[in-house]
Design a protein around this motif. Structure first.
Motif, PDB file in Angstrom:
ATOM      1  N   LEU A 118      40.133 101.171  53.758  1.00 49.43           N
ATOM      2  CA  LEU A 118      39.151 101.195  54.842  1.00 49.43           C
ATOM      3  C   LEU A 118      38.302 102.455  54.769  1.00 49.43           C
ATOM      4  O   LEU A 118      37.070 102.393  54.854  1.00 49.43           O
ATOM      5  N   ASP A 119      38.948 103.604  54.567  1.00 52.04           N
ATOM      6  CA  ASP A 119      38.218 104.874  54.466  1.00 52.04           C
ATOM      7  C   ASP A 119      37.233 104.851  53.293  1.00 52.04           C
ATOM      8  O   ASP A 119      36.072 105.254  53.437  1.00 52.04           O
ATOM      9  N   ALA A 120      37.686 104.365  52.142  1.00 55.63           N
ATOM     10  CA  ALA A 120      36.812 104.308  50.964  1.00 55.63           C
ATOM     11  C   ALA A 120      35.657 103.334  51.185  1.00 55.63           C
ATOM     12  O   ALA A 120      34.533 103.579  50.738  1.00 55.63           O
ATOM     13  N   PHE A 121      35.919 102.224  51.871  1.00 48.76           N
ATOM     14  CA  PHE A 121      34.860 101.249  52.147  1.00 48.76           C
ATOM     15  C   PHE A 121      33.804 101.862  53.062  1.00 48.76           C
ATOM     16  O   PHE A 121      32.603 101.764  52.788  1.00 48.76           O
ATOM     17  N   VAL A 122      34.241 102.512  54.117  1.00 49.77           N
ATOM     18  CA  VAL A 122      33.299 103.108  55.072  1.00 49.77           C
ATOM     19  C   VAL A 122      32.438 104.168  54.395  1.00 49.77           C
ATOM     20  O   VAL A 122      31.233 104.265  54.649  1.00 49.77           O
ATOM     21  N   GLU A 141      34.880  78.651  51.116  1.00 48.21           N
ATOM     22  CA  GLU A 141      35.352  77.386  51.685  1.00 48.21           C
ATOM     23  C   GLU A 141      36.749  77.502  52.302  1.00 48.21           C
ATOM     24  O   GLU A 141      36.993  77.024  53.402  1.00 48.21           O
ATOM     25  N   ARG A 142      37.669  78.170  51.601  1.00 47.36           N
ATOM     26  CA  ARG A 142      39.057  78.234  52.064  1.00 47.36           C
ATOM     27  C   ARG A 142      39.530  79.631  52.448  1.00 47.36           C
ATOM     28  O   ARG A 142      40.678  79.790  52.870  1.00 47.36           O
ATOM     29  N   LEU A 143      38.659  80.627  52.297  1.00 48.90           N
ATOM     30  CA  LEU A 143      39.098  82.012  52.415  1.00 48.90           C
ATOM     31  C   LEU A 143      38.231  82.846  53.343  1.00 48.90           C
ATOM     32  O   LEU A 143      37.033  82.593  53.480  1.00 48.90           O
ATOM     33  N   ILE A 144      38.857  83.841  53.929  1.00 45.89           N
ATOM     34  CA  ILE A 144      38.151  84.959  54.548  1.00 45.89           C
ATOM     35  C   ILE A 144      38.531  86.166  53.696  1.00 45.89           C
ATOM     36  O   ILE A 144      39.712  86.460  53.499  1.00 45.89           O
ATOM     37  N   VAL A 145      37.545  86.826  53.143  1.00 49.12           N
ATOM     38  CA  VAL A 145      37.772  87.982  52.274  1.00 49.12           C
ATOM     39  C   VAL A 145      37.189  89.175  53.014  1.00 49.12           C
ATOM     40  O   VAL A 145      35.996  89.237  53.274  1.00 49.12           O
ATOM     41  N   ARG A 146      38.087  90.103  53.389  1.00 50.29           N
ATOM     42  CA  ARG A 146      37.637  91.186  54.262  1.00 50.29           C
ATOM     43  C   ARG A 146      38.251  92.515  53.876  1.00 50.29           C
ATOM     44  O   ARG A 146      39.295  92.594  53.235  1.00 50.29           O
ATOM     45  N   ARG A 200      37.652  97.652  48.597  1.00 48.55           N
ATOM     46  CA  ARG A 200      38.841  96.804  48.549  1.00 48.55           C
ATOM     47  C   ARG A 200      38.687  95.685  49.572  1.00 48.55           C
ATOM     48  O   ARG A 200      38.155  95.901  50.665  1.00 48.55           O
ATOM     49  N   PHE A 201      39.226  94.534  49.203  1.00 49.91           N
ATOM     50  CA  PHE A 201      39.217  93.389  50.109  1.00 49.91           C
ATOM     51  C   PHE A 201      40.571  92.691  50.082  1.00 49.91           C
ATOM     52  O   PHE A 201      41.196  92.584  49.025  1.00 49.91           O
TER      53      PHE A 201
END
Length: 192
Positions: A68-72, A15-20, A78-79
């Motif tokens: 970013l590297d770990a996510f890919v 509702e109030r957040l963008i988690v990326r 991480r967000f």
């Protein structure tokens, strides 16, 4: 065994957040949130040893790029918790130590001091659990919480995690003082 780089969105909204997922160039905004929140984060040095380091834009940028590297590569997730209203960093959260055979993850988070008490961390963690359950088919999400971190314990309870036990003398502060850790978890066995 880890599935071969499962397709995952790199963001979700509440509702109030963008988690990326963090991106290159996010370090400055993360640094500002960390710098503002150091006093609160340093209350739990056994759980958040990174908060004892002197913060810098460079360290925060490294955190973002490594995230970013770990996510890919699907090793860690991480967000950044971003306010929809002004795109500022309200904290960070993540899913760590994936055990793909279950699938199971450990969740972690911290919130920006000036924004605490508004339910933003709870909203982000609920979104994180939903993300893990839907997109990663998570069956178990656990959290380790310092016994004196009452805010994080309440977040666990609000998102439906159950206290599984207290690990006595499980971690040590840098000065050697032993700390107890509360283990919370949410288990989902139904995937349709």
């Amino acid at each position: 065994m880890q599935p071969l780089l499962p397709d995952l969105p790199d963001a979700f909204e509440t509702e109030r957040l963008i988690v990326r997922c963090p991106q290159a160039g996010d370090g400055g905004r993360v640094y500002e949130a960390v710098r503002e929140s150091l006093d609160g984060l340093r209350q739990f040095p056994a759980s958040l040893p990174w908060a004892l380091d002197v913060p810098s834009v460079e360290r925060s940028e490294r955190f973002c790029r490594e995230g970013l590297d770990a996510f890919v590569s699907r090793r860690d997730f991480r967000f950044l918790i971003m306010l929809r209203s002004d795109n500022s960093v309200a904290g960070c959260c993540g899913l760590h130590d994936p055990e793909w055979s279950v699938p199971a993850f450990f969740a972690g988070w911290w919130g920006r001091t000036s924004l605490l008490g508004r339910g933003l961390v709870t909203e982000a963690v609920q979104g994180l659990i939903d993300f893990a359950t839907i997109h990663m088919r998570a069956r178990r999400i656990a959290a380790f919480v310092d016994e004196y971190n009452h805010r994080s314990a309440r977040v666990c309870e609000r998102v439906g995690m159950q206290l599984e036990g207290v690990l006595r003398a499980e971690r040590a502060d840098p000065d050697g003082k032993l700390r107890n850790t509360r283990l919370y978890a949410k288990v989902t066995t139904n995937h349709e």
